[in-house]
Enzyme design. Structure first.
Site, PDB file in Angstrom:
ATOM      1  CB  SER A   1      -0.900  -0.004   1.231  1.00 14.30           C
ATOM      2  OG  SER A   1      -0.107   0.225   2.381  1.00 14.30           O
ATOM      3  CE  LYS A   2      -2.042   6.535  -2.900  1.00 15.67           C
ATOM      4  NZ  LYS A   2      -3.477   6.244  -2.804  1.00 15.67           N
ATOM      5  NE  ARG A   3       0.693   0.195   5.937  1.00 18.75           N
ATOM      6  CZ  ARG A   3       1.424  -0.844   6.260  1.00 18.75           C
ATOM      7  NH1 ARG A   3       2.635  -0.694   6.732  1.00 18.75           N
ATOM      8  NH2 ARG A   3       0.952  -2.062   6.094  1.00 18.75           N
TER       9      ARG A   3
ATOM     10  N   GLY B   1       5.580   3.253   0.037  1.00 24.61           N
ATOM     11  CA  GLY B   1       6.261   4.088  -0.956  1.00 24.61           C
ATOM     12  C   GLY B   1       5.436   4.148  -2.235  1.00 24.61           C
TER      13      GLY B   1
END
Ligand code: GLU
Length: 321
Positions: free
Chosen positions: A258-260, A262
């Site tokens: 997921s976005k966390r 990167g």
């Protein structure tokens, strides 16, 4: 594995929902479909699944198409490439579905459900509190005509649900092997929302059937949808496609990418200066999807050596940084 492919000229589809930029996980799904179909000299269909009007945006469709093109993943039929099975945007196919919905209702296999979102949320919460997997209780299955009229008088608009029954559902997954599901544990599912818009599990079956799709290659987050879809294939007497569900991309901590973790969208990699060829190679080879253990393969080599049974069989940790 080629002997499992019972179709000389397979037709596959990549079916993104235009709700955001193309995620690398979805790009990998598109890539596996593309490698499979180019290997077998079949046809790649691009279908835009934009019936979730609230979340879909036209701009994202263009961005997704651009990302696929950037990666060299081309398609033979799609919204911008008219073909014999169009239209290729679900929002333009809305007049196709009612005929099939009517068949479901007339047969008594589908029924109107008047439960509101709030009521369903409460039901789910109570099930979870009791430690049982959340699923629809079947509350509206046995309503009488009088009950229904009363609920409609309250101003409730029904959704339409398919009754799953108690049969065992099994299929052979081209990647995961034999899969079994107990129909009685599934919970009746929505085929048409109260807004009149067809739900994913229903629209996807009608479209895959009418578009003559022979192989559905997608992420394993959809495995749980497949028994619902097979029940519909069975009801309509359609021959189901062969299914192959590949593993999902994980972050370095082995949780879902997921976005966390990167950058996760294809345009982000493009903006960061990555070469399309490098991203393609990385996504294709990740998780040992090829027998050939080369670190770099040309697109031609990828096409030549692709076998669906290996594609995304093992968990794949994505770490391009
Ligand atoms: N529109 C669905 C998605 O983006 C497609 C799922 C499928 O391939 O059936 O997840």
């Amino acid at each position: 594995m080629t002997d499992q492919i019972n179709n000389n000229s397979p037709r596959v589809r990549f079916a993104p929902s235009p709700t955001g930029r193309l995620h690398v996980g979805n790009a990998r799904t598109a890539l596996f479909n593309w490698l499979f179909v180019r290997h077998h000299q079949g046809t790649m269909v691009l279908r835009i699944e934009d019936t979730d009007m609230a979340r879909s945006e036209e701009g994202y469709e263009r961005i997704i198409l651009n990302s696929l093109a950037w990666m060299g993943i081309n398609w033979d039929e799609g919204p911008d490439k008219p073909g014999p099975y169009g239209p290729y945007r679900q929002s333009e196919r809305l007049d196709i579905y009612p005929e099939f919905v009517n068949k479901l209702i007339e047969s008594g296999r589908a029924y109107p459900c008047y439960c509101t979102e709030e009521e369903l949320t409460i039901e789910r919460k109570m099930q979870m509190a009791r430690g049982v997997p959340p699923r629809y209780s079947g509350r509206c299955l046995h309503l009488t005509a009088k009950n229904r009229a009363a609920l409609e008088n309250e101003g409730r608009k029904p959704s339409i649900r398919f009754h799953c029954g108690t049969d065992q559902i099994k299929f052979h997954d081209l990647i995961k092997g034999d899969m079994y599901f107990d129909g009685s544990l599934l919970g009746d599912f929505i085929v048409v929302r109260s807004t009149g818009i067809p739900a994913y599990n229903f629209a996807v079956v009608i479209d895959d059937h009418l578009m003559n799709i022979s192989h559905v290659i997608r992420g394993e987050d959809h495995v749980s949808n497949t028994p619902f879809q097979l029940l519909l294939y069975n009801f309509f007497g359609f021959t189901p496609p062969q299914f192959g569900h590949h593993s999902l991309l994980l972050g370095t901590d082995r949780t879902k990418l997921s976005k966390r973790h990167g950058a996760t969208s294809v345009p982000q990699f493009e903006e960061d200066g990555f070469l399309a060829e490098a991203l393609k190679n990385y996504l294709a080879l990740l998780g040992g999807s090829f027998v050939l253990r080369q670190e770099i393969m040309t697109t031609e080599e990828l096409v030549t050596h692709f076998t669906i049974d290996k594609a995304g069989r093992s968990a794949a940790v994505f770490d391009m940084g």
